[in-house]
Design an enzyme around this catalytic site. Structure first.
Site, PDB file in Angstrom:
ATOM      1  N   HIS A  26       0.803  -1.039  -0.097  1.00 54.68           N
ATOM      2  CA  HIS A  26      -0.031   0.022   0.138  1.00 54.68           C
ATOM      3  C   HIS A  26       0.911   1.355   0.075  1.00 54.68           C
ATOM      4  CE1 HIS A  26      -3.238  -2.759   1.574  1.00 54.68           C
ATOM      5  NE2 HIS A  26      -4.096  -1.948   1.180  1.00 54.68           N
ATOM      6  N   ASN A  69       7.981  -4.411   3.893  1.00 54.62           N
ATOM      7  CA  ASN A  69       6.612  -4.084   4.030  1.00 54.62           C
ATOM      8  C   ASN A  69       6.100  -4.506   5.463  1.00 54.62           C
ATOM      9  OD1 ASN A  69       3.977  -3.049   3.277  1.00 54.62           O
ATOM     10  ND2 ASN A  69       3.419  -5.073   2.533  1.00 54.62           N
TER      11      ASN A  69
END
Lengths: 301, 301
Positions: free
Chosen positions: A147, A178
Site C-alpha cells: 500500500h 513491508n
C-alpha cells in the site's frame, strides 16, 4: 547538486543519512538560517514552514477530507489524477504503479470500525487495460502488494479502507520491508496525529540509479507479471505536519530501499532532503507547500 | 498480450518483425477482416483507418500548423504538454526527455530557407531546474543529442527549425543510429509527403525490459550527466498518413533499438504493431485516432 548525487549513487540498501536543510519562514518564502530555538534533535534537520493562522484546521478535521481540502499543499504532478474516499493519487501508466498518493491522517481517519478482512485487492477499471496492473501480475512474484496510502490509516469508513486496496494505490514491495521497517514508518505517521493537528502524507516509488562496474550510472528495476508492473528500487514518504495556529508546518521526508531493512535502524536514519526526492521522482512538493503557506492560498483552500 | 510479450522480451538489437494488424473501418470503428484490395505489400500489415471527406485537409496544408490542428489525432498523454512552432510535446520530468513529440510534415514545412547552422541546442527554461536537461549533461557521454521532431522536417521557418533544438525535443541517442538507420527513417517520413496529403509523426523513447540470467525481466538504462538524463533503450516513431478525401488514414509504427543498426536492414523490418508501443510507453494513440476519424470530431478540429 551534491546532495542529489549522494542520493542517486547510493547502493541499494545503503542507509540514507539526513542532511541539514534550510529553514523556511513565511510569508515571503526567503531562506533563513536555522533558528536556534528550533534547532534541536530531528526537527533541526528538516524544513520548517510556519503558516498563518487563517489556516482552517477545523474544516479539515471534521468529516471525510474532500479532494480539494486534501490537496491544500498542491499537486506534485498533474498526470492521471484520481480522487478516492481516502486519498488522491497520480498513476504512472508506464510503470503500472502510482507516481504519488496523498492522504490526510487525523483522529477521524484513524478511528473507526472498518475491517481489513472485508477488503480485497482489486484492479482499477479506470486505467486502460494496456496499462493496468492486475492481481495476477503480483502472483508468484515473491513481492507484496504494498500500500502507498496504508489501509490502517483509514478505519473511519469501510469505503475509505476499501479504496486503499485498488492496485492503483499499490506497488510491488519487498515483503520484509513491508512488514517491518515500512510498517514502522506507517505507524510513526499515525502516532504523529497525537502531536499535530493534521498529518498529510505523500508516498510513492523511486527508481534510483547506481554505479555499475563500467563506472557509469544505470537505473535497473525488475518488472513482474504479464503487464510488466515495475518494482521500484526505493520508496519515499513525505510528511507535512500541521501544528495548527501560527506554529506552521514541518516537513519530514524519508527514502527506504525496496529490500529487507533491519527494523532496529532508527527511522531518522532514512530522512533525506526533500529536494533529493523532487529531483529523483520528477515531482515538485516544496513550491506547492510554500504557496499553500501564503495567507491567500490557504484561505482560498 | 502475445504481441506485447514478444516485443518486451526482445534482446536489444533484435530486429522487430511486423505482425499482421487488423483493418479498421470507420464510421463505427468495428474491426473487419483485411480487405483483399488493400492487402498488398507493407500496407497489408498495418492498420488502415479511412476518415470521412469532411476532413479539412486544406486548412492543415496552408501555413504553420496550430497546436489544435497538429493535435487532431489527440494527445497520447496530457502530462507537461508544450506547444512549439513546429511540434507539440509532452515532457517526462523523471527521465529528463520527452515522452512524445508530434509534428506534421508537408510541403510547407519541408521547403524553406531555414538553416541548421544557425541553430544551437538549448535548455528549456520552462522546465523546473530540478528536472531540466542541459547541454553539459550530454557532454562527454558519447551520445548524440537526438532530435525527436527532426530539424530537417522544419525548414519552413527559422523559428520552426530553432524550436527543434530545445533539449525537451531531444534524447540521448547512439551516434551511429542517429546518423544512419534513424536518419533514414526520418528521410522516409519526408519522402512520404509526396504520396500523402499530410504526414503526422509521433516520436518518443522506450524503456523495454529484457530477460537477465536469473530468468526475470528487468528494465535497465543508463543515465548521463549531473541531471541524470535517461538513455532510452529504444525509440518509436508512429506515422499517421492521410491520403486525403475518403481514402482514409494509414498507420505505420516503428521501433528501433538505441544502438548501431545496420542501415542495409530494410526499415520495414522495424515495423511493429502499434499496440506494443502503447503498452510499453504508457501512451495511447489508437483511441484518439479512431475518435478523430469520426465525422464530428474531425470537423470540430
Amino acid at each position: 547538486m551534491r546532495v542529489w548525487r549522494t542520493l542517486a549513487t547510493l547502493s541499494l540498501g545503503a542507509v540514507l543519512g539526513a542532511s541539514a536543510s534550510c529553514l523556511w519562514r513565511l510569508p515571503g518564502g526567503e531562506q533563513q538560517e536555522e533558528d536556534e530555538e528550533e534547532a534541536v534533535g530531528l526537527l533541526a534537520r528538516v524544513p520548517l514552514i510556519p503558516v498563518p493562522s487563517v489556516h482552517a484546521a477545523s474544516e479539515l478535521t471534521l468529516g471525510r477530507p474532500s479532494g480539494a481540502a486534501l490537496m491544500k499543499y498542491g499537486f506534485p504532478s498533474l498526470s492521471n489524477v484520481h480522487t478516492r474516499e481516502s486519498y488522491v493519487s497520480s498513476y504512472d501508466p508506464r510503470t503500472r504503479t502510482p507516481a504519488w498518493v496523498i492522504e490526510r491522517l487525523g483522529g477521524d481517519t484513524l478511528l473507526g470500525t472498518a475491517d481489513r478482512k472485508r477488503c480485497d485487492f482489486k484492479e482499477d477499471d479506470s486505467v486502460h487495460v494496456f496499462h493496468r496492473a492486475t492481481n495476477a501480475d503480483y502472483k508468484g512474484s515473491g513481492l507484496d502488494r504494498g500500500h502507498m496510502a496504508a489501509a490502517a490509516n483509514h478505519k473511519g469508513s469501510q469505503k475509505a479502507m476499501d479504496d486503499t486496496f485498488y492496485l492503483t494505490n499499490v506497488a510491488p514491495q519487498n515483503p520484509h520491508l513491508n512488514q517491518n521497517a515500512w510498517n514502522n514508518l506507517e505507524k510513526l505517521c499515525r502516532s504523529l496525529t497525537k502531536r499535530y493537528a493534521n498529518v498529510y502524507v505523500c508516498t510513492g516509488p523511486l527508481y534510483l540509479p547506481r554505479q555499475e562496474a563500467d563506472g557509469k550510472l544505470y537505473v535497473r528495476y525488475q518488472v513482474v507479471g504479464g503487464n510488466h508492473v515495475a518494482v521500484p528500487t526505493h520508496f519515499f514518504k513525505i510528511l507535512i505536519l500541521e501544528r495548527g495556529g501560527q506554529d506552521g508546518v514541518e516537513l519530514r521526508s524519508y527514502v527506504l530501499p525496496n529490500q529487507p531493512v533491519d527494523d532496529k535502524i532508527p527511522l531518522e536514519r532514512f530522512l533525506v532532503p526533500i529536494e533529493s526526492i523532487e529531483r529523483a521522482s520528477g515531482l515538485l512538493f516544496v513550491p506547492n507547500i510554500v504557496r499553500a503557506g501564503s495567507g491567500a492560498a490557504i484561505a482560498g483552500k
